[in-house]
Design a protein around this motif. Structure first.
Motif, PDB file in Angstrom:
ATOM      1  N   GLU A 145      69.440  63.830  48.559  1.00 20.96           N
ATOM      2  CA  GLU A 145      70.557  63.303  49.331  1.00 20.96           C
ATOM      3  C   GLU A 145      70.357  63.483  50.831  1.00 20.96           C
ATOM      4  N   SER A 188      68.642  61.571  43.403  1.00 19.93           N
ATOM      5  CA  SER A 188      68.674  62.889  44.023  1.00 19.93           C
ATOM      6  C   SER A 188      68.769  63.935  42.915  1.00 19.93           C
ATOM      7  N   SER A 189      67.685  64.684  42.747  1.00 18.44           N
ATOM      8  CA  SER A 189      67.717  65.759  41.752  1.00 18.44           C
ATOM      9  C   SER A 189      68.289  67.032  42.347  1.00 18.44           C
ATOM     10  N   ASP A 190      68.571  66.999  43.649  1.00 23.51           N
ATOM     11  CA  ASP A 190      69.154  68.100  44.401  1.00 23.51           C
ATOM     12  C   ASP A 190      68.125  69.217  44.599  1.00 23.51           C
ATOM     13  N   GLY A 206      68.728  68.473  37.047  1.00 24.08           N
ATOM     14  CA  GLY A 206      67.955  67.670  37.981  1.00 24.08           C
ATOM     15  C   GLY A 206      67.063  66.690  37.259  1.00 24.08           C
ATOM     16  N   ARG A 227      73.038  60.602  41.890  1.00 20.79           N
ATOM     17  CA  ARG A 227      72.847  61.978  41.452  1.00 20.79           C
ATOM     18  C   ARG A 227      73.709  62.191  40.219  1.00 20.79           C
TER      19      ARG A 227
END
Length: 234
Positions: A145, A188-190, A206, A227
């Protein structure tokens, strides 16, 4: 999520195979019935990693930094399978959170763009025809992100601007590949936990978001940033 038989015989390639998120994504896709190729820079050093995963998983040489790396890997996939059903672009390098736009680390900045933009572009160019040959191809671009203009903040300017450019490339590729039935999305897997980030997000959710995009139905979204299956602003 659909069962194993729905994806039996399908072929998936996950780049950045030395990272935990790539291996977990490969493991999950294999559990769904995919033949999974994990792209690694050095087969001699990293090839054994894929062998530890259950299911039909193997390593394939893919050096994103080499000019001919993606093309050579694509030629091998074409020779063996004639198509590619899923491509997960997961290339990444380390970055400096303390860097500032007016005091950049020029070497890291150049490497960031070479990895996130140029490398991803080479991969898409090399494998685009194979994804189109699938008729139901899925291109998943892992892009945190931090690359969203709505979330950009101070710190790591090369990382953020590189990812933002990658997001723009995602939208362009989605438009160009739409007619071939290929869905292209950024996921976005963060901030996923690993040895360098032990306080990060658990690995499982994720990877689950990436697999969600890789197994979208034909009427699923394309050209978006997501996400956990939820759309994020560009």
């Amino acid at each position: 999520m659909t069962g194993t038989t729905a994806h039996s015989g399908k072929v998936a390639l996950v780049t950045g195979g030395n990272r935990h998120i790539a291996l977990e994504t490969g493991r999950r896709l294999a559990a769904l019935g995919f033949t999974v190729l994990v792209g690694v820079r050095d087969l001699a050093k990293s090839g054994a990693v894929a062998k530890k995963l259950a299911g039909n998983v193997e390593a394939i040489a893919l050096d994103l930094a080499a000019l001919d790396g993606p093309a050579l890997a694509a030629a091998e996939v074409e020779r063996r399978f004639g198509r590619l059903d899923v491509l997960v672009n997961n290339g990444a390098i380390r970055y400096d959170l303390s860097a500032r736009a007016l005091l950049p680390h020029r070497t890291l900045g150049r490497k960031a763009f070479e990895t996130y933009v140029v490398g991803a572009w080479r991969v898409a160019f090399a494998f685009g025809p194979l994804l189109s040959a699938s008729g139901h191809g899925r291109l998943v671009i892992v892009s945190p992100e931090a690359g969203s203009s709505a979330s950009t903040d101070v710190g790591a300017p090369a990382y953020s601007t590189g990812r933002a450019t990658l997001n723009a490339l995602t939208r362009i590729l989605a438009d160009e590949l739409r007619g071939a039935g290929v869905l292209v999305n950024a996921i976005s897997s963060d901030w996923v936990a690993d040895k360098s980030k032990p306080d990060g997000r658990p690995l499982a959710p994720g990877a689950a978001g990436i697999v969600w995009a890789a197994t979208l139905p034909d009427d699923g979204p394309t050209g978006g940033l997501f996400r956990d299956g939820k759309r994020l602003p560009w």
